[in-house]
Scaffold this active site. Structure first.
Site, PDB file in Angstrom:
ATOM      1  N   HIS A 363     -61.159 -13.249  -8.139  1.00 41.09           N
ATOM      2  CA  HIS A 363     -60.389 -12.309  -8.953  1.00 41.09           C
ATOM      3  C   HIS A 363     -60.646 -10.852  -8.611  1.00 41.09           C
ATOM      4  O   HIS A 363     -60.167  -9.973  -9.323  1.00 41.09           O
ATOM      5  CB  HIS A 363     -60.709 -12.522 -10.437  1.00 41.09           C
ATOM      6  CG  HIS A 363     -60.103 -13.731 -11.034  1.00 41.09           C
ATOM      7  ND1 HIS A 363     -58.778 -13.808 -11.424  1.00 41.09           N
ATOM      8  CD2 HIS A 363     -60.638 -14.950 -11.315  1.00 41.09           C
ATOM      9  CE1 HIS A 363     -58.529 -15.009 -11.932  1.00 41.09           C
ATOM     10  NE2 HIS A 363     -59.632 -15.724 -11.874  1.00 41.09           N
ATOM     11  N   LYS A 548     -55.059  -2.685 -21.222  1.00 39.18           N
ATOM     12  CA  LYS A 548     -55.930  -3.471 -20.345  1.00 39.18           C
ATOM     13  C   LYS A 548     -57.347  -2.965 -20.551  1.00 39.18           C
ATOM     14  O   LYS A 548     -57.554  -1.914 -21.164  1.00 39.18           O
ATOM     15  CB  LYS A 548     -55.510  -3.365 -18.874  1.00 39.18           C
ATOM     16  CG  LYS A 548     -55.278  -1.953 -18.389  1.00 39.18           C
ATOM     17  CD  LYS A 548     -54.658  -1.958 -16.990  1.00 39.18           C
ATOM     18  CE  LYS A 548     -53.163  -2.236 -17.047  1.00 39.18           C
ATOM     19  NZ  LYS A 548     -52.763  -3.396 -16.276  1.00 39.18           N
ATOM     20  N   ARG A 549     -58.315  -3.700 -20.068  1.00 40.11           N
ATOM     21  CA  ARG A 549     -59.685  -3.232 -20.253  1.00 40.11           C
ATOM     22  C   ARG A 549     -59.866  -1.890 -19.546  1.00 40.11           C
ATOM     23  O   ARG A 549     -59.210  -1.599 -18.541  1.00 40.11           O
ATOM     24  CB  ARG A 549     -60.691  -4.264 -19.748  1.00 40.11           C
ATOM     25  CG  ARG A 549     -60.702  -4.514 -18.259  1.00 40.11           C
ATOM     26  CD  ARG A 549     -61.682  -5.625 -17.898  1.00 40.11           C
ATOM     27  NE  ARG A 549     -61.564  -6.023 -16.502  1.00 40.11           N
ATOM     28  CZ  ARG A 549     -62.278  -5.493 -15.515  1.00 40.11           C
ATOM     29  NH1 ARG A 549     -63.167  -4.549 -15.778  1.00 40.11           N
ATOM     30  NH2 ARG A 549     -62.130  -5.899 -14.267  1.00 40.11           N
ATOM     31  N   LYS A 554     -58.387   0.901 -12.895  1.00 37.19           N
ATOM     32  CA  LYS A 554     -57.108   0.703 -13.585  1.00 37.19           C
ATOM     33  C   LYS A 554     -56.451   2.031 -13.943  1.00 37.19           C
ATOM     34  O   LYS A 554     -55.285   2.085 -14.311  1.00 37.19           O
ATOM     35  CB  LYS A 554     -57.313  -0.160 -14.822  1.00 37.19           C
ATOM     36  CG  LYS A 554     -57.725  -1.599 -14.469  1.00 37.19           C
ATOM     37  CD  LYS A 554     -57.967  -2.447 -15.701  1.00 37.19           C
ATOM     38  CE  LYS A 554     -58.445  -3.849 -15.357  1.00 37.19           C
ATOM     39  NZ  LYS A 554     -57.413  -4.694 -14.741  1.00 37.19           N
ATOM     40  N   THR A 656     -51.689  -9.790 -15.055  1.00 30.21           N
ATOM     41  CA  THR A 656     -50.733 -10.653 -15.774  1.00 30.21           C
ATOM     42  C   THR A 656     -50.004  -9.853 -16.843  1.00 30.21           C
ATOM     43  O   THR A 656     -48.906 -10.221 -17.242  1.00 30.21           O
ATOM     44  CB  THR A 656     -51.433 -11.858 -16.427  1.00 30.21           C
ATOM     45  OG1 THR A 656     -52.510 -11.412 -17.260  1.00 30.21           O
ATOM     46  CG2 THR A 656     -51.955 -12.811 -15.376  1.00 30.21           C
ATOM     47  N   LYS A 660     -46.009  -9.998 -18.188  1.00 27.93           N
ATOM     48  CA  LYS A 660     -45.602 -10.115 -19.591  1.00 27.93           C
ATOM     49  C   LYS A 660     -44.634  -9.010 -19.979  1.00 27.93           C
ATOM     50  O   LYS A 660     -43.641  -9.247 -20.679  1.00 27.93           O
ATOM     51  CB  LYS A 660     -46.844 -10.087 -20.487  1.00 27.93           C
ATOM     52  CG  LYS A 660     -47.769 -11.262 -20.298  1.00 27.93           C
ATOM     53  CD  LYS A 660     -49.148 -10.993 -20.904  1.00 27.93           C
ATOM     54  CE  LYS A 660     -50.161 -12.034 -20.455  1.00 27.93           C
ATOM     55  NZ  LYS A 660     -51.552 -11.644 -20.742  1.00 27.93           N
TER      56      LYS A 660
END
Length: 810
Positions: A363, A548-549, A554, A656, A660
């Site tokens: 991952h 998201k975390r 990110k 993901t 969504k």
């Protein structure tokens, strides 16, 4: 329980809402001891949950019988996280009982929606890794694949997030304070798990491990029904318990705390998800956790296998074990240990069997995220396993030598005093998979380049997916109704059938209904935000969402920097036709991750200034509701207009959330990273906003990157950094964010400065697109219509075909 006693109990699935109501009232009284007149909302929720659980048991038992009759290969999915969220509504929907449950609760005088919202989220995960595992469990059941999920039954999960003057605070989750009615305790399946001690050589390859301490892994089973309840798999979670609950002799000596200490230490193993590993004690606890659930799961798998088969050589033909990331990578040496030390096989025979069963999902491309344990810690906690890992390295080197290949130290599982769990997982795996097309190619070229060269057929791609049952049918009732009215229900189990919606993108009446569904979701989210955060937001504004975390790669920081730049432009040109925009953030920072926590504080400090600036007339709002979880995502995603997927190219394995959002009719702004690449290919370049460096450009720039040059050439970025550094958003502490800005000026590993101007320009393209509502809604419809490929059903069929060699029944 025999067939008569099960099937003789009237099922609401065939008998109707009245039968379900009677079952609910029965459980209220006899399972929870509450009188109807005194029952509170939670009492009714528990009673309904127990009634729905009753409906799962019959297909659950029948699934088990079918699995034994079919005698095929079974899949075992090992994951440290299962972010399953609320279970009541999910099970009700999958069983086809939503309408009956609503009617039953209405006849009692209780609002069904209030009941399901009363359920706490199961605190069993953190982010995409755990939610993917939950989607996979749903899909494995929906396509009829014999499967078990294995994880840890955390008492408190990650943590409950709060904000104190904008700073993240962490409190223990208490989701188990109430009865978790969907699970069944399996006392007979308890398994001892050992740590430390000594190893005594035995005959041949075997040894006797005498652990210094032992804990009990207690099993709790949750049935996971697939769509329409035709197949039900099992999620088995392990809770750590002491071998002795209480030291009475110590208590009687007056040592009251010491009497309970062994029990407390044992239960610590399953207390929290991801204990802070910045201390030696935290690292040891995390290793103990990972071995705890992996060892218990493998013993359980072997016990189930040996109950049906006597020949261990059949194990690879009947058992496929999937390691979700490196957390269960100790499975290789542990399975070898069980076969060698407890069943008398030679090391080589055990190695061959184990490597025929195990598969590994990678991952991450960041080497620091591929777990490494110090040799001394591994030897201290798992003394038998360190010797087996050394043997695994020797066997792997020998196998490569037999093919005329030599290996470097970079591919060994043990090197420079470290046990490298990524290498160990790769070496022991039959198949290794990436989770997007781009990620898989980068896995082959970067973190596992030499191992891929040694084993060129081992790495395969299985692009992630999401379950349409939760992430469209269940969480987005307005859009669900529109789709059912327009194209029927085939898409629920075959998401690619959504392609039939594409022609309606040019139908003005359909666009109007699609837009109305989106606005309905936005209105409900606006009410939620007002209650949670006290910020009034306009449902007609663009909802721009990044959830998201919190992690630097990110790039939530890039988002808030651009937001400040937009704020500056709006202040300079107040009469301009600015697109009303609500910037929404959601996510948690790991307790020990100070940079991420500082980014959260910056977002909240900027929000405090922007949201109180009356000159903006409400055209820009920033909201960051605390304690982001699955249930919050189910509110945010259906309401989003714009999906922020802005990670540094080459660093997000897949994502993901991006799937969504697109599925629910949000347009993506993002880099060509992870599954964004495949989303762009499917929705079309005109229906997505791509910006910034690609993976090749990031790699080419890396060796000589100077963020100062990009700052100097960007007046907007230079202005924003100057404001932050001089305390424009932190007048009480002007130097509060110097760590962030110093990092950007002198290091900027995640290349925010390089991408800032491209991101700002892409956001202005978004503004321009928003000004044409018909064209925007058309693009949103096409995002929904063309997202069908991103179903976890498709992903799981790929795993079954390419990795597990298992046959679904549906």
């Amino acid at each position: 329980m025999d067939d008569f006693s099960i099937t003789d109990f009237a099922s609401a699935r065939t008998a109707g809402a009245d039968a379900l109501r009677k079952r609910i009232e029965h459980h209220l009284v006899f399972s929870f001891g509450k009188d109807r007149n005194a029952a509170q909302l939670t009492d009714w929720r528990l009673a309904l949950s127990r009634a729905i659980r009753d409906e799962v048991v019959v297909p659950w038992f029948e699934t088990t019988r079918r699995v034994y009759r079919q005698d095929g290969k079974r899949v075992y999915y090992l994951s440290l996280e299962f972010l399953i969220g609320r279970l009541l509504h999910d099970a009700t929907v999958n069983l086809g009982l939503e309408d009956k449950a609503r009617a039953a609760m209405e006849s009692i005088g209780i609002d069904y929606d209030r009941v399901v919202l009363d359920e706490p989220d199961a605190a069993l995960g953190n982010g995409g890794l755990g939610r993917l595992a939950a989607c996979f469990m749903d899909s494995m059941a929906s396509i009829g694949l014999p499967a078990y999920g294995y994880g840890i039954r955390y008492d408190h999960g990650l943590f409950r997030q709060g904000f104190d003057h904008g700073w993240q605070t962490e409190e223990a989750e208490d989701w188990l304070a109430q009865s978790h009615v969907f699970e069944f305790e399996r006392a007979e399946a308890a398994i001892p798990v050992g740590y430390g001690g000594e190893v005594v050589p035995g005959s041949g390859d075997s040894a006797r491990w005498n652990p210094a301490e032992t804990v009990i892994a207690a099993a709790y089973d949750t049935p996971i029904p697939g769509w329409q309840g035709k197949w039900v798999n099992t999620l088995r979670l392990w809770a750590a318990q002491p071998t002795r609950a209480f030291e009475l002799s110590a208590f009687n000596r007056g040592e009251h705390v010491a009497a309970a200490t062994p029990a407390i230490l044992a239960r610590t193993i399953s207390r929290v998800l991801y204990p802070d590993d910045s201390t030696p004690q935290g690292r040891e606890l995390r290793l103990r956790q990972e071995y705890f659930f992996t060892a218990a799961s493998l013993r359980d798998i072997l016990r189930r296998f040996e109950k049906q088969y006597g020949d261990l050589s059949l194990l690879p033909h009947k058992v496929a074990i999937q390691l979700n990331d490196t957390h269960p990578a100790i499975a290789g040496p542990e399975l070898i240990r069980l076969l060698v030390d407890e069943r008398g096989l030679s090391f080589d025979a055990a190695y061959d069997i184990a490597s025929g069963c195990l598969n590994y999902t990678n991952h991450t491309l960041m080497p620091e995220a591929l777990e490494r344990w110090s040799y001394d810690l591994m030897r201290h906690v798992l003394p038998r396993h360190i010797g087996l890992i050394e043997r695994i390295d020797e066997r792997h080197a020998s196998d490569c030598a037999a093919k005329g290949r030599t290996i470097s130290a970079d591919v060994r599982a043990i090197d420079h005093g470290e046990v490298r769990m990524g290498n160990l997982a790769f070496i022991m795996a039959r198949r290794v998979n990436g989770v997007s097309a781009l990620h898989t190619e980068l896995v082959k070229q970067t973190v596992f380049g030499e191992l891929n060269d040694l084993h060129p057929d081992r790495v395969v791609n299985e692009t992630n997916g999401v379950t349409p049952r939760r992430w469209l049918y269940s969480c987005n009732p307005p859009l669900r109704t529109l789709l059912l009215d327009t194209i029927g229900d085939r898409w629920i189990s075959d998401l690619e059938a959504l392609e039939a919606v594409a022609p309606y993108a040019d139908d003005a009446a359909f666009r109007e209904r699609f837009a109305a569904a989106k606005r309905d979701n936005k209105r409900r989210l606006s009410d939620f935000i007002a209650r949670r955060s006290g910020v009034a937001i306009d449902p007609d504004a663009m909802f721009d969402v990044q959830i998201k975390r919190l992690h630097e790669y990110k790039r939530q920081l890039l988002n808030i920097l651009e937001t400040v730049a937009l704020y500056n432009e709006m202040k300079r040109n107040p009469a301009a036709d600015w697109t009303p925009r609500v910037k929404m953030f959601g996510g948690k920072a790991a307790p020990g991750y100070q940079m991420a926590k500082l980014i959260i504080k910056l977002i909240n400090d900027v929000a405090a200034v922007v949201n109180t600036d009356e000159s903006l007339d409400g055209r820009l709002r920033i909201v960051f509701p605390a304690n982001y979880n699955v249930s919050m995502a189910e509110r945010l995603i259906p309401a989003a207009n714009l999906s922020e997927q802005i990670s540094t190219a080459g660093m997000e394995a897949s994502g993901t959330g991006n799937m969504k959002f697109a599925l629910n009719g949000a347009l993506t702004i993002g880099t060509l990273d992870g599954a964004n690449v495949e989303i762009a290919e499917r929705v079309g370049p005109e229906n997505i906003f791509i910006f910034g460096l690609n993976t090749g450009e990031v790699a080419a720039l890396r060796g000589h990157y100077n963020p100062g040059e990009f700052i100097e050439n960007s007046p907007r970025l230079r202005e924003v950094l100057g404001q932050i550094e001089t305390g424009a958003f932190s007048p009480d502490d002007p130097g509060r964010f110097h760590q962030l800005t110093d990092n950007l000026r002198h290091q900027d590993w995640f290349m925010l400065c390089a991408d800032f101007d491209a991101y700002f320009d892409a956001q202005r393209r978004v503004d321009a697109a928003w000004k044409d509502p018909a064209a925007w809604v058309r693009s949103a419809i096409l995002n929904t219509a063309r997202s069908g490929w991103f179903s976890s059903d498709r992903t799981i069929r790929g795993y079954a075909r390419d990795i597990w060699g298992a046959d679904p029944s549906a």
